[in-house]
Scaffold this active site. Structure first.
Site, short mmCIF file in Angstrom:
data_model
loop_
_atom_site.label_atom_id
_atom_site.label_comp_id
_atom_site.label_asym_id
_atom_site.label_seq_id
_atom_site.Cartn_x
_atom_site.Cartn_y
_atom_site.Cartn_z
N SER A 15 123.23 44.02 56.41
CA SER A 15 123.91 42.76 56.07
C SER A 15 122.93 41.76 55.42
O SER A 15 123.32 41.01 54.53
CB SER A 15 124.60 42.15 57.29
OG SER A 15 123.66 41.69 58.22
N ASN A 16 121.67 41.77 55.82
CA ASN A 16 120.70 40.89 55.15
C ASN A 16 120.43 41.37 53.73
O ASN A 16 120.27 40.55 52.82
CB ASN A 16 119.39 40.83 55.96
CG ASN A 16 119.49 39.82 57.08
OD1 ASN A 16 119.51 38.62 56.85
ND2 ASN A 16 119.60 40.32 58.31
N ARG A 67 102.68 59.61 59.50
CA ARG A 67 103.08 58.29 59.01
C ARG A 67 102.39 57.98 57.67
O ARG A 67 102.97 57.38 56.78
CB ARG A 67 102.71 57.22 60.05
CG ARG A 67 103.08 55.83 59.57
CD ARG A 67 103.07 54.82 60.66
NE ARG A 67 101.72 54.47 61.06
CZ ARG A 67 101.42 53.39 61.78
NH1 ARG A 67 102.39 52.60 62.21
NH2 ARG A 67 100.19 53.12 62.13
N ARG A 93 110.66 50.78 61.05
CA ARG A 93 109.38 51.50 61.16
C ARG A 93 108.27 50.47 61.14
O ARG A 93 108.33 49.52 60.34
CB ARG A 93 109.13 52.46 59.98
CG ARG A 93 110.22 53.43 59.66
CD ARG A 93 110.51 54.41 60.76
NE ARG A 93 109.41 55.27 61.11
CZ ARG A 93 109.45 56.07 62.18
NH1 ARG A 93 110.52 56.09 62.98
NH2 ARG A 93 108.44 56.85 62.46
N LEU A 95 104.82 49.27 59.96
CA LEU A 95 103.98 49.62 58.81
C LEU A 95 102.51 49.59 59.21
O LEU A 95 102.07 48.69 59.93
CB LEU A 95 104.26 48.64 57.66
CG LEU A 95 105.68 48.76 57.08
CD1 LEU A 95 106.00 47.57 56.19
CD2 LEU A 95 105.87 50.07 56.33
N ASN A 109 109.47 39.60 56.07
CA ASN A 109 110.32 40.19 57.11
C ASN A 109 111.21 39.10 57.68
O ASN A 109 110.82 37.94 57.73
CB ASN A 109 109.46 40.77 58.24
CG ASN A 109 110.30 41.41 59.32
OD1 ASN A 109 111.27 42.12 59.04
ND2 ASN A 109 109.97 41.16 60.58
N HIS A 111 113.09 38.06 61.19
CA HIS A 111 113.05 38.40 62.61
C HIS A 111 114.05 37.53 63.37
O HIS A 111 114.09 36.31 63.14
CB HIS A 111 111.63 38.18 63.16
CG HIS A 111 111.52 38.55 64.59
ND1 HIS A 111 111.43 39.86 65.01
CD2 HIS A 111 111.56 37.78 65.71
CE1 HIS A 111 111.38 39.88 66.34
NE2 HIS A 111 111.46 38.64 66.78
N GLU A 176 120.68 33.95 59.42
CA GLU A 176 119.76 34.84 58.70
C GLU A 176 120.19 34.98 57.24
O GLU A 176 119.36 35.00 56.33
CB GLU A 176 119.73 36.23 59.34
CG GLU A 176 119.11 36.26 60.72
CD GLU A 176 119.04 37.67 61.31
OE1 GLU A 176 118.87 38.64 60.55
OE2 GLU A 176 119.16 37.80 62.54
C1 GRF Z 1 118.63 41.53 61.74
O1 GRF Z 1 119.00 40.90 62.93
C2 GRF Z 1 117.22 41.21 61.40
O2 GRF Z 1 116.80 39.95 61.83
C3 GRF Z 1 116.45 42.27 62.14
O3 GRF Z 1 117.25 43.42 62.07
C4 GRF Z 1 118.61 43.05 61.90
C5 GRF Z 1 119.09 43.74 60.67
O4 GRF Z 1 120.47 43.57 60.44
N1 GRF Z 1 115.14 42.44 61.58
P1 GRF Z 1 121.10 43.98 59.05
O5 GRF Z 1 120.78 45.47 58.83
O6 GRF Z 1 120.45 43.15 57.99
O7 GRF Z 1 122.55 43.74 59.18
#
Ligand code: GRF
Length: 206
Positions: A15-16, A67, A93, A95, A109, A111, A176
């Site tokens: 979704s992000n 890895r 994963r 890094l 990233n 979070h 987010e």
């Molecule tokens: C999100 O909550 C993000 O903050 C975390 O993993 C989740 C990913 O969700 N790192 P999506 O795949 O972007 O829906």
């Protein structure tokens, strides 16, 4: 306008990633999503990106013996696409210092907590257990230390007395989706300005 080329690394829902793709549709957004790479062949994000016309590939970590070999392939794929900035978006994963060193200052990233509180997993349940009144999300640069890189920006939301980890996660996720594109735009703009300044300096010197 010159735009930064972005590679989005995903492992699941995406979704992000979608929020970044949507933002980059706008002509004045300073970055384009050039490729989506998943380490899992079954990630929903791969399908969604393809439907939206964004090149999406799988670099399956399970087919590599180590890895290092997985990350070398990831690195090759990103370089082949002339990527400037990497966005981790639910990429599950860790890094290695080698990979982070290759892309120093160029990996973002998102979070799901207000770092430095609640690094790692299960952030919404841990926030509720701790009784915090505000929770949220953070976009930061990735460094060798997990979830500890310089913070680009954060969005805070109020915790409600009846929140469960799921209701809290849903509100944080909405935040987010606004925060990540805004942070990517900021970093991309800074990069473009820096490279234009550098070019101007070179032509003045020459
Ligand atoms: C999100 O909550 C993000 O903050 C975390 O993993 C989740 C990913 O969700 N790192 P999506 O795949 O972007 O829906």
């Amino acid at each position: 306008m010159k735009r930064a080329r972005v590679g989005v690394l995903v492992s699941g829902r995406g979704s992000n990633m979608m929020a970044l793709i949507d933002a980059a549709q706008s002509a004045d957004f300073p970055a384009e999503i050039a490729v989506v790479i998943s380490n899992r062949p079954d990630a929903l994000a791969l399908e969604t990106a393809t439907e939206r016309g964004v090149p999406a590939v799988c670099v399956d970590h399970k087919v590599f013996d180590t890895r290092e070999l997985f990350e070398q392939q990831l690195d090759r794929a990103l370089r082949a696409d002339r990527i400037d900035i990497i966005c981790l978006a639910g990429f599950m994963r860790i890094l290695s210092p080698w990979f982070v060193g290759q892309w120093e200052g160029r990996i973002l990233n998102i979070h799901p907590s207000l770092l430095p509180s609640f690094p790692g997993l299960d952030t919404h349940k841990r926030a509720l257990d701790a009784g915090v009144k505000f929770h949220g999300c953070t976009v930061h640069l990735v460094t060798r230390e997990l979830d500890r890189g310089p913070i680009i920006d954060q969005a805070a939301i109020a915790v409600r007395p009846d929140d469960t980890p799921d209701t809290l996660a849903a509100r944080v996720l909405t935040a987010e989706h606004e925060l990540y594109p805004a942070c990517l735009a900021k970093v991309a703009r800074e990069r473009i300005n820096a490279s234009e300044d550098e070019q101007a300096g070179r032509s003045e010197a020459g």
